[in-house]
Design a protein around this motif. Structure first.
Motif, PDB file in Angstrom:
ATOM      1  N   LEU A   1     -16.358  56.242  84.102  1.00 15.91           N
ATOM      2  CA  LEU A   1     -14.899  56.305  84.209  1.00 15.91           C
ATOM      3  C   LEU A   1     -14.224  55.843  82.924  1.00 15.91           C
ATOM      4  O   LEU A   1     -13.008  56.005  82.774  1.00 15.91           O
ATOM      5  N   ASN A   2     -14.983  55.226  82.030  1.00 12.77           N
ATOM      6  CA  ASN A   2     -14.460  54.783  80.724  1.00 12.77           C
ATOM      7  C   ASN A   2     -13.242  53.869  80.903  1.00 12.77           C
ATOM      8  O   ASN A   2     -12.176  54.077  80.320  1.00 12.77           O
ATOM      9  N   LEU A   3     -13.435  52.812  81.720  1.00 17.25           N
ATOM     10  CA  LEU A   3     -12.336  51.893  81.995  1.00 17.25           C
ATOM     11  C   LEU A   3     -12.008  51.013  80.791  1.00 17.25           C
ATOM     12  O   LEU A   3     -10.882  50.509  80.672  1.00 17.25           O
ATOM     13  N   GLU A   4     -12.980  50.794  79.902  1.00 19.49           N
ATOM     14  CA  GLU A   4     -12.717  49.967  78.723  1.00 19.49           C
ATOM     15  C   GLU A   4     -11.616  50.576  77.858  1.00 19.49           C
ATOM     16  O   GLU A   4     -10.782  49.870  77.294  1.00 19.49           O
ATOM     17  N   GLU A   5     -11.605  51.887  77.756  1.00 16.97           N
ATOM     18  CA  GLU A   5     -10.574  52.555  76.962  1.00 16.97           C
ATOM     19  C   GLU A   5      -9.198  52.360  77.585  1.00 16.97           C
ATOM     20  O   GLU A   5      -8.194  52.221  76.884  1.00 16.97           O
TER      21      GLU A   5
ATOM     22  N   ALA B   1      -3.581  49.106  79.655  1.00 13.92           N
ATOM     23  CA  ALA B   1      -3.157  48.454  80.899  1.00 13.92           C
ATOM     24  C   ALA B   1      -2.570  47.072  80.656  1.00 13.92           C
ATOM     25  O   ALA B   1      -1.916  46.509  81.535  1.00 13.92           O
ATOM     26  N   LEU B   2      -2.780  46.489  79.472  1.00 12.49           N
ATOM     27  CA  LEU B   2      -2.217  45.175  79.171  1.00 12.49           C
ATOM     28  C   LEU B   2      -0.697  45.204  79.102  1.00 12.49           C
ATOM     29  O   LEU B   2      -0.038  44.174  79.265  1.00 12.49           O
ATOM     30  N   THR B   3      -0.129  46.361  78.849  1.00 14.47           N
ATOM     31  CA  THR B   3       1.329  46.491  78.746  1.00 14.47           C
ATOM     32  C   THR B   3       1.933  47.240  79.921  1.00 14.47           C
ATOM     33  O   THR B   3       3.134  47.442  79.968  1.00 14.47           O
ATOM     34  N   GLY B   4       1.123  47.658  80.870  1.00 13.74           N
ATOM     35  CA  GLY B   4       1.628  48.404  82.027  1.00 13.74           C
ATOM     36  C   GLY B   4       0.501  49.191  82.665  1.00 13.74           C
ATOM     37  O   GLY B   4      -0.633  49.231  82.149  1.00 13.74           O
ATOM     38  N   ASP B   5       0.794  49.801  83.830  1.00 12.60           N
ATOM     39  CA  ASP B   5      -0.216  50.591  84.514  1.00 12.60           C
ATOM     40  C   ASP B   5      -0.667  51.753  83.632  1.00 12.60           C
ATOM     41  O   ASP B   5       0.146  52.426  82.994  1.00 12.60           O
ATOM     42  N   CYS B   6      -1.976  51.979  83.638  1.00 12.20           N
ATOM     43  CA  CYS B   6      -2.567  53.058  82.844  1.00 12.20           C
ATOM     44  C   CYS B   6      -3.173  54.077  83.802  1.00 12.20           C
ATOM     45  O   CYS B   6      -3.942  53.715  84.702  1.00 12.20           O
ATOM     46  N   MET B   7      -2.826  55.347  83.644  1.00  7.72           N
ATOM     47  CA  MET B   7      -3.312  56.412  84.521  1.00  7.72           C
ATOM     48  C   MET B   7      -4.052  57.452  83.687  1.00  7.72           C
ATOM     49  O   MET B   7      -3.587  57.848  82.619  1.00  7.72           O
TER      50      MET B   7
ATOM     51  N   LEU C   1      -5.271  52.041  86.477  1.00  9.78           N
ATOM     52  CA  LEU C   1      -5.770  50.706  86.136  1.00  9.78           C
ATOM     53  C   LEU C   1      -4.583  49.759  85.976  1.00  9.78           C
ATOM     54  O   LEU C   1      -3.667  50.024  85.199  1.00  9.78           O
ATOM     55  N   THR C   2      -4.603  48.665  86.729  1.00  9.92           N
ATOM     56  CA  THR C   2      -3.512  47.696  86.732  1.00  9.92           C
ATOM     57  C   THR C   2      -4.042  46.322  86.348  1.00  9.92           C
ATOM     58  O   THR C   2      -5.104  45.913  86.816  1.00  9.92           O
ATOM     59  N   ARG C   3      -3.278  45.617  85.518  1.00 17.71           N
ATOM     60  CA  ARG C   3      -3.677  44.272  85.092  1.00 17.71           C
ATOM     61  C   ARG C   3      -3.282  43.246  86.150  1.00 17.71           C
ATOM     62  O   ARG C   3      -2.213  43.326  86.754  1.00 17.71           O
ATOM     63  N   VAL C   4      -4.169  42.251  86.365  1.00 17.44           N
ATOM     64  CA  VAL C   4      -3.902  41.132  87.260  1.00 17.44           C
ATOM     65  C   VAL C   4      -3.635  39.912  86.394  1.00 17.44           C
ATOM     66  O   VAL C   4      -4.444  39.556  85.531  1.00 17.44           O
ATOM     67  N   GLN C   5      -2.460  39.262  86.617  1.00 16.79           N
ATOM     68  CA  GLN C   5      -2.054  38.131  85.791  1.00 16.79           C
ATOM     69  C   GLN C   5      -2.077  36.846  86.597  1.00 16.79           C
ATOM     70  O   GLN C   5      -1.835  36.847  87.807  1.00 16.79           O
ATOM     71  N   ARG C   6      -2.376  35.738  85.894  1.00 19.07           N
ATOM     72  CA  ARG C   6      -2.269  34.401  86.476  1.00 19.07           C
ATOM     73  C   ARG C   6      -1.876  33.453  85.368  1.00 19.07           C
ATOM     74  O   ARG C   6      -2.560  33.348  84.360  1.00 19.07           O
ATOM     75  N   ARG C   7      -0.742  32.789  85.568  1.00 21.30           N
ATOM     76  CA  ARG C   7      -0.164  31.898  84.546  1.00 21.30           C
ATOM     77  C   ARG C   7       0.007  32.641  83.225  1.00 21.30           C
ATOM     78  O   ARG C   7      -0.357  32.142  82.161  1.00 21.30           O
ATOM     79  N   GLU C   8       0.531  33.849  83.335  1.00 21.29           N
ATOM     80  CA  GLU C   8       0.853  34.688  82.190  1.00 21.29           C
ATOM     81  C   GLU C   8      -0.377  35.036  81.354  1.00 21.29           C
ATOM     82  O   GLU C   8      -0.265  35.409  80.197  1.00 21.29           O
ATOM     83  N   GLN C   9      -1.562  34.905  81.954  1.00 20.74           N
ATOM     84  CA  GLN C   9      -2.798  35.291  81.286  1.00 20.74           C
ATOM     85  C   GLN C   9      -3.469  36.400  82.094  1.00 20.74           C
ATOM     86  O   GLN C   9      -3.325  36.484  83.312  1.00 20.74           O
TER      87      GLN C   9
ATOM     88  N   ASP D   1      -6.053  37.889  84.136  1.00 19.92           N
ATOM     89  CA  ASP D   1      -7.137  37.365  84.961  1.00 19.92           C
ATOM     90  C   ASP D   1      -8.129  38.451  85.358  1.00 19.92           C
ATOM     91  O   ASP D   1      -9.209  38.152  85.850  1.00 19.92           O
ATOM     92  N   GLY D   2      -7.774  39.690  85.185  1.00 20.56           N
ATOM     93  CA  GLY D   2      -8.675  40.787  85.541  1.00 20.56           C
ATOM     94  C   GLY D   2      -7.915  42.090  85.671  1.00 20.56           C
ATOM     95  O   GLY D   2      -6.742  42.204  85.270  1.00 20.56           O
ATOM     96  N   PHE D   3      -8.578  43.089  86.248  1.00 21.69           N
ATOM     97  CA  PHE D   3      -7.983  44.400  86.415  1.00 21.69           C
ATOM     98  C   PHE D   3      -8.378  44.952  87.791  1.00 21.69           C
ATOM     99  O   PHE D   3      -9.405  44.569  88.350  1.00 21.69           O
TER     100      PHE D   3
END
Length: 591
Positions: free
Chosen positions: A302-306, A311-317, A331-339, A341-343
């Motif tokens: 799926l080449n999620l690394e690309e 996705a760090l700036t918004g949802d990536c489709m 692909l959506t970023r998961v944040q915790r304390r403005e860091q 935390d995952g995807f």
């Protein structure tokens, strides 16, 4: 270091140090006061004795001769026995020893000690304490002036031992500090007991906190007092109840969320900040053919690394094509304390949707093409008719015949499209009619016998021997299926060919076979003959009036009646189509 961090040790240490400081302060003050008092009293007594002796021996200095002075003073002193506890020195005004109770060796020598010198100079009483290194004891020295008729005539120096006083002070001090040590030990023991009593609720609360940190909120601490520690225990118990309830609700929400994610038709993949997979639902594993954690690396296709950078700036489709499958990935970023935390990656299989879209586009294109061809022909022939003269009747009749044929073709196409549209929309039909197979085949033979004779074809229909064989379905649909199959057989079978309809009857089903010895179908085209608008020979099929919908419509109808349809063919050898119907085993006959 851990010992010094203990509250119990700190309490005992502070408590002991405070008691020790108080005892030492009181002891030092007491010993000092006792020493001062005893020394002062003994000094005053010795001074009084010295002054009394000076008063008694003063007249002897004036009346006795030097030879009689010693015996006269001795007689005076012996008359008062309490004066004999020390040593007496009698000095003249010049500081020479006139008499001493320590022996005659010192008589006539000058007395140079500081006490006597001070009296000789200042004519005042002097009291001092010295340590006698010869006797290893403390001595009290008292020197008083001797006056006779207001005239200074000499000095009387009285030296007495006060070592018993110092010994008494030492004994008292030893007793005091021994008692202080006992009190200190008792204080430490009481401090330990007190610290344990004070810190027991704290230790219990600490153990409870550790148990809670381990995830067990069922235990409770029993309050042992009504003070602040008791309030702390009550607060901890309340906190445990609230946390237990909150975590229970959180677990319930997590279980519901996990159940929802697990049952989703879309694939869900949870990754950490390093893009390592943490969770994957069943749909995602099924899409990618993953059977165990060891095969999670298949997600790499799926080449999620690309996508992670975007996705760090918004949802990536993205749309990914994997083999024959097409996936839509978000692909959506998961944040915790403005860091980060995952995807979370949501994978949707849009293969069928894309196929449907493609089929829809092809369908629209085919319908447009199929309608445009006859309409173009009709328009062309109508324009040609306008240019014909009155004497060209034969030409006009031919043109009108072509127009009629093209019109019939469009009617058939429209009828087939409407029929397919109704089936696609789930249009309701009576699919439980009981249809007599013998009567059905007899009607089919009557409809196609004349057409077969006109084309020079041999047409045979073999009905079952048993007239009581019935099938379940819709009579119009069954007739339409057989009509399509026989129409195709007659279109593609040359003159002098043979077409047959036969049946095979089983306990729960009936197979109707339509067989011809026509041009046949190439092997590579067989899998697609049931597709809409598909033609093996497009030019010949269109020329013979085919719409490309007959077999597709036949399959839809057969499957709607819980039957099956299969086709077998060899080029230049013929084609056989087998249609399986459900046999009626008890439904009321409807003829």
């Amino acid at each position: 270091m851990v010992v010094w961090r203990s509250l119990r040790v700190k309490l005992v240490l502070v408590y002991t140090l405070l008691i020790l400081f108080a005892v030492e302060l009181i002891g030092a003050y007491f010993v000092r006061a006792l020493t001062t008092s005893l020394i002062h009293n003994q000094s005053e007594a010795a001074k009084s004795q010295a002054q009394l002796m000076a008063t008694l021996v003063g007249p002897q200095l004036e009346h006795a001769s030097k030879q009689q002075l010693s015996s006269a003073v001795t007689a005076v002193l012996q008359s008062v026995p309490q004066f004999l506890n020390g040593t007496v020195y009698l000095l003249n005004a010049d500081g020479y020893v006139l008499y001493t109770s320590a022996g005659g060796a010192l008589v006539g020598q000058k007395r140079t000690d500081s006490e006597a010198t001070q009296v000789l100079i200042h004519h005042q009483d002097t009291v001092a304490i010295r340590f006698d290194p010869v006797a290893s004891q403390h001595v009290l020295v008292v020197a008083v002036p001797i006056y006779q008729r207001a005239k200074f005539t000499g000095v009387l120096e009285y030296v007495t031992s006060i070592q018993p006083t110092y010994d008494t002070i030492r004994q008292v001090t030893s007793i005091f500090y021994t008692g202080s040590g006992f009190v200190l030990v008792l204080t430490i023991v009481l401090g330990i007991v007190l610290s344990r009593a004070l810190t027991r609720p704290v230790l219990e609360v600490t153990r409870q906190a550790r148990v809670m940190a381990a995830g067990d909120f069922s235990k409770r601490v029993t309050p042992s007092s009504n003070d602040e520690f008791g309030d702390l225990v009550v607060a901890i118990n309340h906190l445990a109840e609230e946390l237990d309830e909150a975590l229970s609700m959180n677990r319930s929400e997590q279980e519901r969320l996990r159940a929802i994610i697990t049952s989703m038709s879309d694939g869900v993949i949870v990754l950490d900040s390093k893009l390592d997979i943490l969770f994957m639902n069943h749909s995602a594993a099924q899409m990618l053919g993953i059977t165990s954690k060891e095969t999670w690396n298949k997600v790499d296709v799926l080449n999620l690394e690309e996508m992670a950078g975007e996705a760090l700036t918004g949802d990536c489709m993205r749309i990914r094509v994997v083999g024959e499958e097409i996936y839509h990935i978000t692909l959506t970023r998961v944040q915790r304390r403005e860091q980060t935390d995952g995807f979370v990656a949501v994978v949707r299989d849009v293969t069928e949707q894309e196929r449907l879209n493609q089929a829809r586009r092809e369908f629209v294109s085919n319908v447009s093409h199929e309608l445009r061809t006859p309409l173009t022909s009709v328009k062309s022939y109508i324009e040609a008719l306008r240019d014909l003269g009155d004497d060209e009747k034969d030409m006009r009749d031919n043109f009108l015949q072509v127009i009629a044929q093209e019109t019939d073709r469009m009617v058939r196409l429209t009828r087939d499209l409407l029929q397919l549209s109704g089936l696609d929309r789930g249009q309701t039909y009576n699919l439980h009619q009981s249809i007599g197979l013998t009567d059905l085949l007899l009607q089919v033979q009557q409809r196609f016998q004349l057409q077969a004779e006109r084309q020079g074809l041999e047409f045979t229909v073999v009905a079952p021997d048993d007239d009581d064989v019935f099938i379940v379905g819709n009579r119009d649909m069954v007739n339409r299926i057989l009509d399509n199959l026989l129409s195709n057989a007659m279109k593609y079978t040359p003159a002098e060919g043979h077409i047959s309809v036969s049946t095979r009857v089983f306990r729960d089903r009936v197979i109707v076979s339509v067989k011809d010895d026509g041009i046949g179908i190439p092997k590579e085209d067989l899998p697609r003959v049931f597709e809409r608008f598909y033609r093996v020979d497009k030019g010949r099929s269109r020329r013979l009036g085919g719409t490309g919908l007959g077999l597709a419509l036949a399959r839809e109808m057969v499957e709607r009646m819980d039957g099956t349809i299969a086709i077998m063919s060899e080029p230049e050898q013929g084609t056989q189509v087998n249609v399986t119907f459900v046999r009626d085993e008890g439904v009321e006959k409807a003829r």
